[in-house]
Design an enzyme around this catalytic site. Structure first.
Site, PDB file in Angstrom:
ATOM      1  N   LYS A  32       0.812  -1.217   0.000  1.00  0.00           N
ATOM      2  CA  LYS A  32       0.000   0.000   0.000  1.00  0.00           C
ATOM      3  C   LYS A  32       0.848   1.271   0.000  1.00  0.00           C
ATOM      4  CE  LYS A  32      -4.296  -1.813   1.876  1.00  0.00           C
ATOM      5  NZ  LYS A  32      -3.993  -3.255   2.065  1.00  0.00           N
TER       6      LYS A  32
HETATM    7  C1  LIG Z   1      -4.690  -4.305   1.490  1.00  0.00           C
HETATM    8  C2  LIG Z   1      -3.967  -5.622   1.394  1.00  0.00           C
HETATM    9  C3  LIG Z   1      -4.366  -6.639   0.487  1.00  0.00           C
HETATM   10  C4  LIG Z   1      -5.607  -6.518  -0.370  1.00  0.00           C
HETATM   11  O1  LIG Z   1      -5.463  -5.625  -1.435  1.00  0.00           O
HETATM   12  P1  LIG Z   1      -6.748  -5.125  -2.245  1.00  0.00           P
HETATM   13  O2  LIG Z   1      -6.227  -4.141  -3.220  1.00  0.00           O
HETATM   14  O3  LIG Z   1      -7.675  -4.535  -1.222  1.00  0.00           O
HETATM   15  O4  LIG Z   1      -7.351  -6.334  -2.911  1.00  0.00           O
HETATM   16  C5  LIG Z   1      -3.592  -7.787   0.397  1.00  0.00           C
HETATM   17  N1  LIG Z   1      -2.498  -7.956   1.169  1.00  0.00           N
HETATM   18  C6  LIG Z   1      -2.093  -7.026   2.065  1.00  0.00           C
HETATM   19  C7  LIG Z   1      -0.903  -7.304   2.897  1.00  0.00           C
HETATM   20  C8  LIG Z   1      -2.802  -5.820   2.202  1.00  0.00           C
HETATM   21  O5  LIG Z   1      -2.393  -4.902   3.093  1.00  0.00           O
END
Ligand SMILES: *Cc1c(COP(=O)(O)O)cnc(C)c1O
Length: 431
Positions: free
Chosen positions: A107
């Protein structure tokens, strides 16, 4: 490039407006009016281009004339200032490690890109923007780090007390400056409800310029396309890769599908889900049954109604058979997740986090029925963020990555509040 609301195609806004608003006033998600494609030469020359140049070329059509070239190049450079290595794991699979950013989860890229775009767009405004966000763990840290020190933007993060890991808590409570953390005596759902209430409160609207930094914002969603180009740049096998994406809100995989639509060679996409199997069931039966989110070990994917799935449907003109040619989805249980962490560590000397383990096993499942293919799973977080799950499985301590050690000596700075909306409101009005 303009963006329309998926609830009403007549509502059209620029990238700047979509970034500032987050969601359309009619609550629809914004979607680009055209899917830009990249020229053949771009893919032919990919191996000789810098990551920065690739990212710039990929995102430029989406920002249009809202960001001057120099500004966009600076934003892109700062966004991807760390590694994205493709690491061999088994003879047929590779891990694309997306955890080398400051908060050890993928993220970071979306949060860093959005924070810098928003910082540019509000320059010269006479009152600061307040970004209000609720987190169950990873979002808070990425948003805090991404927006730290961005002029003209204050960030207020709500997190449920005692329900995030200690590393996650330190990441979002130790920065100070323009970042405030509110430790809510309640659940993640309480935090989300309080944030939603704030957005519709007329008193706050009058006094503050509030916006959100959640994952449906186009400026967080679209730069995630970079990962797929960076993976392909490092891909040496003959056939196009099968790519498995650990999915919760389906923003990341939707960005992957956008990259594919732009011309990137991908053999097939796998949406790897945990026990929250709304989409695997939908693809199997054609029926969309929403449920209540179930808690799992891969908790960043505990989502019952993935908000970005409407964008995927839009990309495929709502034609399910077309979508199914490109996308398969599997649901993986917690027991399978644990067994996969153990197997990858003991047999292949690779330690995944629970989300990466879900991604790996879904990929293996697909490759089992498609012999000769090779694939990539996205490793979306560093295992240290989920050490309480991972360490008991392998019976060892995980070595601390360099960015975590300094955090451990820092003092948590958070303000405790109850789960009553009035507490949040008082805090915001007192700032
Ligand atoms: C947010 C997150 C996801 C999911 O991603 P999306 O874009 O919401 O599908 C998967 N793995 C981790 C570690 C995350 O923080």
């Amino acid at each position: 490039m303009l963006y329309y609301s998926l609830n009403n195609p007549a509502t059209r806004v620029t990238f700047k407006e979509a970034t500032i608003q987050g969601q359309a006033p009619d609550k629809g998600l914004y979607f680009p009016e055209k899917i830009p494609t990249l020229p053949k030469e771009f893919f032919k020359n990919l191996s000789s281009l810098s990551r920065e140049e690739i990212a710039y070329q990929v995102i430029r059509p989406f920002t249009g004339d809202t960001l001057p070239e120099e500004e966009l190049r600076r934003i892109v450079r700062e966004t991807i200032a760390f590694d994205f290595p493709l690491v061999p794991v088994t003879p047929d699979t590779w891990s694309l490690e997306l955890f080398h950013g400051p908060t050890l989860a993928f993220k970071d890229v979306g949060a860093r890109f959005m924070s810098r775009c928003l910082g540019y767009f509000v320059r010269g405004n006479n009152r600061p923007v307040t970004v209000l966000v609720a987190t169950s763990g990873d979002t808070g840290g990425a948003v805090a780090s991404g927006f730290y020190g961005v002029e003209g933007v204050n960030v207020v993060i709500l997190y449920p007390s005692g329900k995030v890991s200690s590393v996650q808590e330190l990441q979002l409570t130790t920065l100070g400056k323009n970042i405030s953390a509110l430790e809510v005596d309640g659940s993640f759902d309480d935090c989300q409800r309080m944030v939603k209430d704030a957005f519709v409160d007329p008193t706050l609207q009058q006094k503050l310029f509030l916006t959100s930094a959640n994952s449906i914002n186009v400026a967080r969603w679209l730069p995630q396309q970079f990962y797929y180009f960076f993976a392909y740049q490092q891909w040496a096998a003959q056939s196009a890769p099968i790519i498995s994406v650990p999915s919760g809100n389906f923003g990341n995989i939707c960005a992957g599908l956008m990259a594919w639509a732009a011309g990137l060679p991908v053999g097939h996409f796998i949406a790897a889900c945990n026990a929250n199997d709304t989409i695997p069931l939908f693809l199997a039966t054609g029926e969309f049954k929403s449920k209540v989110a179930r808690p799992t070990l891969s908790n960043a994917m505990d989502v019952a109604n993935p908000s970005n799935f409407v964008r995927i449907l839009e990309l495929f003109n709502k034609q399910l058979p077309e979508l199914k040619k490109v996308l398969t989805s599997y649901s993986i249980t917690d027991d399978e997740t644990v067994a996969t962490i153990k197997k990858l560590y003991t047999q292949y000397n690779y330690l995944p986090d629970p989300h990466g383990a879900v991604g790996y096993l879904a990929l293996e499942r697909y490759l089992d029925t498609h012999p000769g293919e090779k694939g990539i799973f996205l490793e979306t977080a560093h295992p240290i963020k989920f050490y309480d799950t991972v360490e008991p499985v392998i019976g060892e301590k995980i070595a601390l990555p360099p960015s975590v050690a300094p955090l451990l000596g820092k003092k948590k700075q958070s303000q405790k509040i109850t789960a009553r909306y009035e507490d949040l409101k008082d805090f915001l009005l007192s700032k």
